[in-house]
Each structure stands twice: as C-alpha cells, then as structure tokens.
Design a protein around this motif. Structure first.
Motif, PDB file in Angstrom:
ATOM      1  N   ARG A   1       0.830  -1.199   0.000  1.00 39.27           N
ATOM      2  CA  ARG A   1       0.000   0.000   0.000  1.00 39.27           C
ATOM      3  C   ARG A   1       0.867   1.252   0.000  1.00 39.27           C
ATOM      4  O   ARG A   1       1.994   1.245   0.499  1.00 39.27           O
ATOM      5  N   PHE A   2       0.330   2.338  -0.517  1.00 41.29           N
ATOM      6  CA  PHE A   2       1.024   3.619  -0.577  1.00 41.29           C
ATOM      7  C   PHE A   2       1.486   4.060   0.811  1.00 41.29           C
ATOM      8  O   PHE A   2       2.584   4.587   0.978  1.00 41.29           O
ATOM      9  N   GLY A   3       0.665   3.841   1.820  1.00 42.54           N
ATOM     10  CA  GLY A   3       0.988   4.294   3.169  1.00 42.54           C
ATOM     11  C   GLY A   3       1.783   3.303   3.983  1.00 42.54           C
ATOM     12  O   GLY A   3       1.851   3.424   5.212  1.00 42.54           O
ATOM     13  N   GLU A   4       2.403   2.319   3.345  1.00 40.81           N
ATOM     14  CA  GLU A   4       3.216   1.324   4.044  1.00 40.81           C
ATOM     15  C   GLU A   4       4.659   1.428   3.538  1.00 40.81           C
ATOM     16  O   GLU A   4       5.114   0.618   2.745  1.00 40.81           O
ATOM     17  N   PRO A   5       5.406   2.445   3.993  1.00 37.51           N
ATOM     18  CA  PRO A   5       6.718   2.728   3.410  1.00 37.51           C
ATOM     19  C   PRO A   5       7.765   1.638   3.607  1.00 37.51           C
ATOM     20  O   PRO A   5       8.718   1.567   2.831  1.00 37.51           O
ATOM     21  N   THR A   6       7.602   0.778   4.619  1.00 39.90           N
ATOM     22  CA  THR A   6       8.589  -0.284   4.809  1.00 39.90           C
ATOM     23  C   THR A   6       8.268  -1.536   4.000  1.00 39.90           C
ATOM     24  O   THR A   6       9.045  -2.480   3.987  1.00 39.90           O
ATOM     25  N   SER A   7       7.117  -1.540   3.343  1.00 41.89           N
ATOM     26  CA  SER A   7       6.728  -2.657   2.463  1.00 41.89           C
ATOM     27  C   SER A   7       6.830  -4.020   3.134  1.00 41.89           C
ATOM     28  O   SER A   7       7.229  -5.007   2.524  1.00 41.89           O
ATOM     29  N   GLY A   8       6.488  -4.076   4.408  1.00 43.76           N
ATOM     30  CA  GLY A   8       6.473  -5.348   5.119  1.00 43.76           C
ATOM     31  C   GLY A   8       7.755  -5.691   5.848  1.00 43.76           C
ATOM     32  O   GLY A   8       7.807  -6.694   6.560  1.00 43.76           O
ATOM     33  N   LEU A   9       8.799  -4.868   5.713  1.00 43.63           N
ATOM     34  CA  LEU A   9      10.055  -5.148   6.408  1.00 43.63           C
ATOM     35  C   LEU A   9       9.929  -4.947   7.915  1.00 43.63           C
ATOM     36  O   LEU A   9      10.544  -5.670   8.703  1.00 43.63           O
TER      37      LEU A   9
ATOM     38  N   ALA B   1      12.739  -9.124   1.564  1.00 47.66           N
ATOM     39  CA  ALA B   1      13.394  -7.983   0.924  1.00 47.66           C
ATOM     40  C   ALA B   1      12.334  -7.097   0.307  1.00 47.66           C
ATOM     41  O   ALA B   1      11.239  -7.557  -0.020  1.00 47.66           O
ATOM     42  N   ALA B   2      12.670  -5.830   0.150  1.00 44.27           N
ATOM     43  CA  ALA B   2      11.711  -4.886  -0.416  1.00 44.27           C
ATOM     44  C   ALA B   2      12.429  -3.773  -1.160  1.00 44.27           C
ATOM     45  O   ALA B   2      13.546  -3.395  -0.801  1.00 44.27           O
ATOM     46  N   VAL B   3      11.782  -3.257  -2.201  1.00 39.88           N
ATOM     47  CA  VAL B   3      12.243  -2.061  -2.887  1.00 39.88           C
ATOM     48  C   VAL B   3      11.510  -0.886  -2.253  1.00 39.88           C
ATOM     49  O   VAL B   3      10.282  -0.823  -2.301  1.00 39.88           O
ATOM     50  N   VAL B   4      12.254   0.014  -1.631  1.00 36.48           N
ATOM     51  CA  VAL B   4      11.656   1.104  -0.859  1.00 36.48           C
ATOM     52  C   VAL B   4      12.370   2.419  -1.152  1.00 36.48           C
ATOM     53  O   VAL B   4      13.452   2.444  -1.726  1.00 36.48           O
ATOM     54  N   ARG B   5      11.724   3.491  -0.712  1.00 39.36           N
ATOM     55  CA  ARG B   5      12.330   4.823  -0.765  1.00 39.36           C
ATOM     56  C   ARG B   5      12.671   5.257   0.655  1.00 39.36           C
ATOM     57  O   ARG B   5      11.769   5.566   1.432  1.00 39.36           O
ATOM     58  N   PRO B   6      13.957   5.283   1.027  1.00 36.43           N
ATOM     59  CA  PRO B   6      14.324   5.777   2.355  1.00 36.43           C
ATOM     60  C   PRO B   6      13.967   7.259   2.493  1.00 36.43           C
ATOM     61  O   PRO B   6      13.801   7.941   1.472  1.00 36.43           O
TER      62      PRO B   6
ATOM     63  N   GLY C   1      19.690  -1.154  10.938  1.00 37.06           N
ATOM     64  CA  GLY C   1      20.245  -2.487  10.766  1.00 37.06           C
ATOM     65  C   GLY C   1      19.989  -3.124   9.423  1.00 37.06           C
ATOM     66  O   GLY C   1      20.510  -4.189   9.127  1.00 37.06           O
ATOM     67  N   LEU C   2      19.187  -2.494   8.575  1.00 39.33           N
ATOM     68  CA  LEU C   2      18.943  -3.046   7.247  1.00 39.33           C
ATOM     69  C   LEU C   2      20.201  -2.983   6.386  1.00 39.33           C
ATOM     70  O   LEU C   2      21.007  -2.065   6.509  1.00 39.33           O
ATOM     71  N   LEU C   3      20.333  -3.960   5.508  1.00 44.76           N
ATOM     72  CA  LEU C   3      21.327  -3.882   4.441  1.00 44.76           C
ATOM     73  C   LEU C   3      20.627  -3.352   3.201  1.00 44.76           C
ATOM     74  O   LEU C   3      19.467  -3.692   2.943  1.00 44.76           O
TER      75      LEU C   3
END
Length: 200
Positions: A8-16, A23-28, A34-36
């Motif tokens: 969802r648009f409002g879930e910036p961590t995409s399940g992480l 793994a997820a493709v995200v915008r920091p 601690g994420l790689l």
C-alpha cells in the motif's frame, strides 16, 4: 520459491518492519536500523502543484517557497517517511497538512482540486502526468533514493536477488552501486515491490 507483491502507498517499509517479507524495494528513509541496502536509483524531488498555482510556471522552486503552502500528506505511519516528504526537518512549526491521501492517485486528485501541494519524486512527472497538476523541481533538496533493502539474517535467502539488483544498478548508474550496512538517517512514491516467502 518466492513471489512478488505490491504494498500500500501508506506502508513505506513494504512489510520489512514486521518481517512479513525478506526484501523490499523502498524509498528511504523508513526508520529501520540495521537493514542492508543496495542503491538502485536516485532522482530529484519535485513540488506537485495545482495548475494555475503562482509557482507552477517556474523552472524550479526552493524549499522556502513551499513551507507556507497547505500540503497533502500520506497517512501517518511509524518512522520518518511521512516527515521526509512534508519537509518537517526544514520547519520551525508543524507542517500545514490539510488532507491525507491513502493512495498516490488520491494525492494527485487533491492537488488538482486545489486543496494543497505535495512533494514527490521526479518519477511522478514521467508516469503520473495528468491534467490539472504541474511538477516543478525543488532545486535545494537532495535527491531521493530507491533501494533494495533486507534484514542481515535473510542475506542467504535473497542472495540471488541482491546479485541481480547490484548488476542492474551498476549498469544504470554507470558505476558500482553504494551498499550500506545500515539504514541511513533521514518514501512520495513508494514502489513497494517486495520479495515474500512462499507459503508452504
């Protein structure tokens, strides 16, 4: 086996955040230490303005130009992602949020209707161009990033994905991609593609 899904648009961590994905493709920034990560892309941030707005005809705008404008925000979520996109770090008072948008399409609709402005990534100008909305680069903001992110303990499970992402990023950026050992500190478009474990 694994599969891909969209968040969802409002879930910036995409399940992480809750470990629902490997793994997820995200915008920091998404606020998970601690994420790689492997950088996939970088692009300017832009102001999303209603057509006819006094700033809409400019070739670029500054952060200062935008701070007094009523702004459309993503729904509240843990971490710094929402604050990043409403420019909280540049403000001495709370952002004048006039509406929240549960989807990016809703955000564009609110902007087009004149409710307020928003800040997003240049990709929006390429893929979400629509009547009533103008995208203007913000010349004094650092570009936003798109990264592949995963937890260290899942490295073996996502090794092939990381290898492919690294090669693609290297070819796209023309150099070896930056690789973090932790989530950087202070995501409007969140691509949300994510690798999920296959249920047994």
């Amino acid at each position: 086996m694994s599969n891909m899904s969209w968040c969802r648009f409002g879930e910036p961590t995409s399940g992480l955040r809750d470990r629902r994905v490997q793994a997820a493709v995200v915008r920091p920034p998404i606020g998970l230490a601690g994420l790689l990560t492997v950088d996939l892309a970088s692009e300017p941030r832009v102001a999303c303005l209603p057509e006819g707005h006094e700033l809409a005809d400019r070739t670029s705008v500054s952060v200062a130009d935008l701070l007094s404008e009523p702004i459309i925000a993503a729904p509240a979520s843990p971490g710094p992602w929402r604050d990043y996109w409403i420019l909280t770090e540049y403000r001495s008072t709370p952002a004048p949020v006039v509406a929240e948008a549960a989807t990016f399409e809703a955000e564009l609709h609110l902007v087009a209707s004149g409710r307020g402005i928003s800040v997003t990534a240049m990709a929006a100008a390429r893929y979400y161009s629509r009547p009533g909305v103008v995208f203007v680069p913000i010349h004094d903001l650092e570009p936003c990033r798109v990264v592949l992110a995963w937890w260290p303990e899942d490295t073996a499970a996502v090794a092939d994905l990381v290898t492919v992402a690294t090669r693609l990023a290297s070819a796209s950026l023309g150099e070896a991609p930056h690789r973090d050992t932790a989530e950087p500190p202070r995501d409007n478009l969140n691509t949300g593609a994510r690798l999920m474990p296959q249920r047994q």
